[in-house]
Design a protein around this motif. Sequence first.
Motif, short mmCIF file in Angstrom:
data_model
loop_
_atom_site.label_atom_id
_atom_site.label_comp_id
_atom_site.label_asym_id
_atom_site.label_seq_id
_atom_site.Cartn_x
_atom_site.Cartn_y
_atom_site.Cartn_z
N ARG A 1 0.84 -1.21 0.00
CA ARG A 1 0.00 0.00 0.00
C ARG A 1 0.87 1.25 0.00
O ARG A 1 0.64 2.18 -0.76
CB ARG A 1 -0.91 0.01 1.24
N ILE A 2 1.86 1.25 0.86
CA ILE A 2 2.71 2.44 0.97
C ILE A 2 3.52 2.66 -0.31
O ILE A 2 3.75 3.79 -0.73
CB ILE A 2 3.68 2.29 2.18
N TYR B 1 1.56 -2.03 12.66
CA TYR B 1 0.82 -0.96 11.99
C TYR B 1 -0.29 -1.57 11.14
O TYR B 1 -1.41 -1.06 11.11
CB TYR B 1 1.75 -0.09 11.14
N CYS C 1 -3.37 0.14 9.66
CA CYS C 1 -3.56 -0.03 8.22
C CYS C 1 -4.15 -1.42 7.99
O CYS C 1 -3.55 -2.28 7.37
CB CYS C 1 -2.22 0.15 7.50
N PRO D 1 -8.39 0.70 6.53
CA PRO D 1 -7.17 1.45 6.90
C PRO D 1 -7.54 2.84 7.41
O PRO D 1 -8.42 3.49 6.87
CB PRO D 1 -6.41 1.52 5.57
N GLN D 2 -6.87 3.25 8.49
CA GLN D 2 -7.23 4.54 9.11
C GLN D 2 -6.43 5.68 8.46
O GLN D 2 -5.62 6.35 9.11
CB GLN D 2 -6.96 4.46 10.61
N CYS D 3 -6.69 5.87 7.18
CA CYS D 3 -5.91 6.83 6.40
C CYS D 3 -6.05 8.27 6.92
O CYS D 3 -5.09 9.04 6.88
CB CYS D 3 -6.32 6.78 4.93
N CYS E 1 -3.48 8.94 9.47
CA CYS E 1 -2.18 8.31 9.23
C CYS E 1 -1.09 9.37 8.99
O CYS E 1 -1.24 10.24 8.13
CB CYS E 1 -2.29 7.37 8.04
N ILE F 1 1.67 9.11 7.57
CA ILE F 1 2.47 8.99 6.33
C ILE F 1 1.60 9.06 5.07
O ILE F 1 2.05 8.71 3.99
CB ILE F 1 3.29 7.67 6.32
N LYS F 2 0.36 9.53 5.23
CA LYS F 2 -0.54 9.50 4.07
C LYS F 2 0.01 10.31 2.89
O LYS F 2 -0.23 9.97 1.74
CB LYS F 2 -1.95 9.91 4.44
N CYS G 1 2.07 7.91 0.98
CA CYS G 1 1.49 6.57 0.76
C CYS G 1 0.88 6.46 -0.64
O CYS G 1 0.00 7.25 -1.01
CB CYS G 1 0.44 6.28 1.82
N TYR H 1 -1.13 4.13 -1.85
CA TYR H 1 -2.55 3.77 -1.79
C TYR H 1 -3.40 5.01 -1.52
O TYR H 1 -4.41 5.25 -2.18
CB TYR H 1 -2.74 2.73 -0.68
N TYR H 2 -2.97 5.82 -0.56
CA TYR H 2 -3.75 7.02 -0.20
C TYR H 2 -3.79 7.98 -1.38
O TYR H 2 -4.84 8.52 -1.71
CB TYR H 2 -3.13 7.69 1.03
S1 SF4 Z 1 -2.40 6.22 4.39
FE1 SF4 Z 1 -1.47 4.34 3.58
S2 SF4 Z 1 -0.27 3.48 5.26
FE2 SF4 Z 1 -1.65 4.99 6.10
S3 SF4 Z 1 -3.43 3.79 6.77
FE3 SF4 Z 1 -3.86 4.55 4.69
S4 SF4 Z 1 -3.18 2.92 3.33
FE4 SF4 Z 1 -2.27 2.53 5.32
#
Ligand code: SF4
Length: 211
Positions: A147-148, A182, A187, A192-194, A197, A199-200, A203, A205-206
């Motif tokens: 994802r990251i 994590y 995640c 996922p608790q984007c 987060c 590092i969004k 990331c 995926y985000y």
């Molecule tokens: S931003 Fe990325 S690492 Fe963070 S919770 Fe969402 S998918 Fe996971």
Amino acid sequence: MNKIIAQSIYDDLKKVIVNPKCELDYNNMYELIIAVILSAQCTDKRVNIVTKQLFLKYPTVQDLAQADIFDVISIIKPLGFFNMKAKNIIACANDIVANYNGQVPNDMEELIKLHGVGRKTASVVLAEGYKMPAIAVDTHVNRVSNRIGLSNSQNVLDTEMMLKKWYKKEDWANVHSTLLLYGRYYCTAHKPQCHSCLIKDRCKYYNENSK
Ligand code: SF4
């Protein structure tokens, strides 16, 4: 992705996963390797309940090597895949007694010769038990890494190699625990608790899904 971004991601995740620890209960290397084998497709919490009973009945690797498979099954039944797991842990105990003088080996090549032990289990034993540099890639580590954008392969060996490329050897064991926890608590596979987060902004995926 590059080493600087990868490092900044790890630094931020460490602020959330402070002092990561293995959540399996164990007192020695014998208990660790058996607990890790049993943890396949199962929560650590459930494994801990079962191993408490298992290690009370079989306190040493020699005891488990001589165990009756049906007695072992009756203890580990709540874990699922109990026939295969019982067979594997008894065979693994026999391997350790017969070929390693009752000591769990501290070498990847030797560990993966043991019944029921694949690269992931061996890496956990090396990193957690022997404090040696290793990155175990399980479903959480693989999902979060992909994802990251730390990995771009669903193949766990590819992900392990990519993580090893981004991070210093002395951090490998902690990178594993940090990504695993994590993934387990933040995640997660389905939610996922984007929004919260740290590092969004970095990331993959985000960035691909937030527009
Ligand atoms: S931003 Fe990325 S690492 Fe963070 S919770 Fe969402 S998918 Fe996971």
